[in-house]
Scaffold this active site. Structure first.
Site, short mmCIF file in Angstrom:
data_model
loop_
_atom_site.label_atom_id
_atom_site.label_comp_id
_atom_site.label_asym_id
_atom_site.label_seq_id
_atom_site.Cartn_x
_atom_site.Cartn_y
_atom_site.Cartn_z
N GLY A 83 53.12 1.57 83.57
CA GLY A 83 52.03 0.66 83.23
C GLY A 83 52.60 -0.65 82.71
O GLY A 83 53.70 -0.68 82.15
N GLN A 117 52.67 -8.47 78.41
CA GLN A 117 54.10 -8.15 78.52
C GLN A 117 54.85 -9.06 79.48
O GLN A 117 56.08 -9.00 79.53
CB GLN A 117 54.25 -6.68 78.97
CG GLN A 117 53.77 -5.69 77.92
CD GLN A 117 53.96 -4.28 78.41
OE1 GLN A 117 53.12 -3.75 79.11
NE2 GLN A 117 55.08 -3.66 78.05
N CYS A 134 57.79 1.98 75.86
CA CYS A 134 57.17 0.70 76.22
C CYS A 134 58.23 -0.19 76.86
O CYS A 134 59.34 -0.28 76.34
CB CYS A 134 56.62 0.03 74.96
SG CYS A 134 55.82 -1.55 75.30
N LEU A 135 57.87 -0.85 77.97
CA LEU A 135 58.84 -1.72 78.65
C LEU A 135 59.21 -2.93 77.80
O LEU A 135 60.22 -3.58 78.08
CB LEU A 135 58.28 -2.17 80.00
CG LEU A 135 58.05 -1.05 81.03
CD1 LEU A 135 57.50 -1.64 82.33
CD2 LEU A 135 59.31 -0.25 81.29
N HIS A 151 47.41 2.92 75.87
CA HIS A 151 48.61 2.16 75.50
C HIS A 151 48.50 0.72 76.03
O HIS A 151 48.73 -0.24 75.29
CB HIS A 151 49.85 2.87 76.07
CG HIS A 151 51.14 2.16 75.86
ND1 HIS A 151 52.15 2.65 75.06
CD2 HIS A 151 51.60 0.97 76.34
CE1 HIS A 151 53.16 1.80 75.07
NE2 HIS A 151 52.86 0.78 75.84
N GLU A 152 48.13 0.59 77.32
CA GLU A 152 48.05 -0.75 77.92
C GLU A 152 46.88 -1.54 77.33
O GLU A 152 47.00 -2.74 77.10
CB GLU A 152 47.90 -0.66 79.45
CG GLU A 152 49.05 0.03 80.17
CD GLU A 152 50.43 -0.50 79.80
OE1 GLU A 152 50.55 -1.70 79.46
OE2 GLU A 152 51.38 0.28 79.82
N HIS A 195 47.84 -3.26 74.28
CA HIS A 195 48.61 -4.50 74.48
C HIS A 195 47.70 -5.71 74.51
O HIS A 195 48.05 -6.78 74.00
CB HIS A 195 49.41 -4.44 75.78
CG HIS A 195 50.74 -3.75 75.65
ND1 HIS A 195 51.72 -4.17 74.77
CD2 HIS A 195 51.26 -2.68 76.30
CE1 HIS A 195 52.78 -3.39 74.88
NE2 HIS A 195 52.53 -2.46 75.79
ZN ZN Z 1 53.84 -1.00 76.29
#
Ligand code: ZN
Length: 196
Positions: free
Chosen positions: A46, A51, A94-95, A136-137, A140
């Protein structure tokens, strides 16, 4: 605009409460494609617009993390979680915080409304990994990162690694790889104006 890239904590875009998208331009369609490409490159499932430094209410998901599984690609524009049921704890990463993992409590089942890339409103009920990834997304878009949701005892164990990300980002700013926080915030405000 500069090429999109995934930004790491504490880039100010990750603490930005993003604004709704008002129209789906060809540029936005390109942005979504780039987001999928960046996500696959980083082996994620995701990725939220925040991000990649964009203050838009948009995220993409492919739970298989496999670029060949295009039918598993989902785009969520202006998403709203309309129902929640149950609680479940599970590990997240998380990226924008590479190699950092922690247990987070999430709703077990959610119902979500969002627009797709054709501008169609859809409703979807999700559970398991899909529900977790979407929550989670969605966080963000509110400027919330998964360690914020961890119980304090556990989060403290990650504090040293989180501090390392802070040092790395400040060093990158000093080397001129990123503008100052103030300039980044100005850019984010400017990008919001493009939303109309
Ligand atoms: Zn994340």
């Amino acid at each position: 605009m500069a090429a999109l890239q995934i930004v790491n904590y504490p880039h100010p875009a990750l603490r930005w409460k993003s604004k709704p998208i008002k129209s789906i331009s060809p540029e936005l369609v390109n942005t979504v494609r780039t987001m999928f490409d960046l996500m696959y490159e980083a082996r994620g499932i995701g990725l939220a617009a925040n991000q990649v430094g964009l203050p838009y209410r948009l995220f993409v998901i492919n739970l298989t993390a496999d670029p060949d599984e295009t039918e598993e690609e989902f785009v969520f524009i202006n998403p709203e979680i309309t129902k929640r049921k149950g609680t479940t704890e599970g590990e997240e990463g998380c990226l924008s915080l590479p190699q950092l993992y922690g247990d987070v409590k999430r709703s077990e089942e959610i119902t979500l409304e969002a627009y797709d890339l054709d501008g169609q409103l859809f409703e979807i009920a999700l559970d398991d990994l899909a529900a977790r990834a979407v929550q989670h997304e969605h966080d963000h878009l509110e400027g919330i990162m998964f360690p914020d949701r961890m119980v304090e005892d556990k989060r403290i164990e990650l504090d040293a690694q989180i501090a390392d990300f802070e040092v790395q980002f400040r060093n990158q700013q000093q080397r001129g790889e990123y503008p100052s926080d103030e300039e980044i915030r100005k850019e984010l405000s400017q990008l919001e104006l493009n939303l109309g």
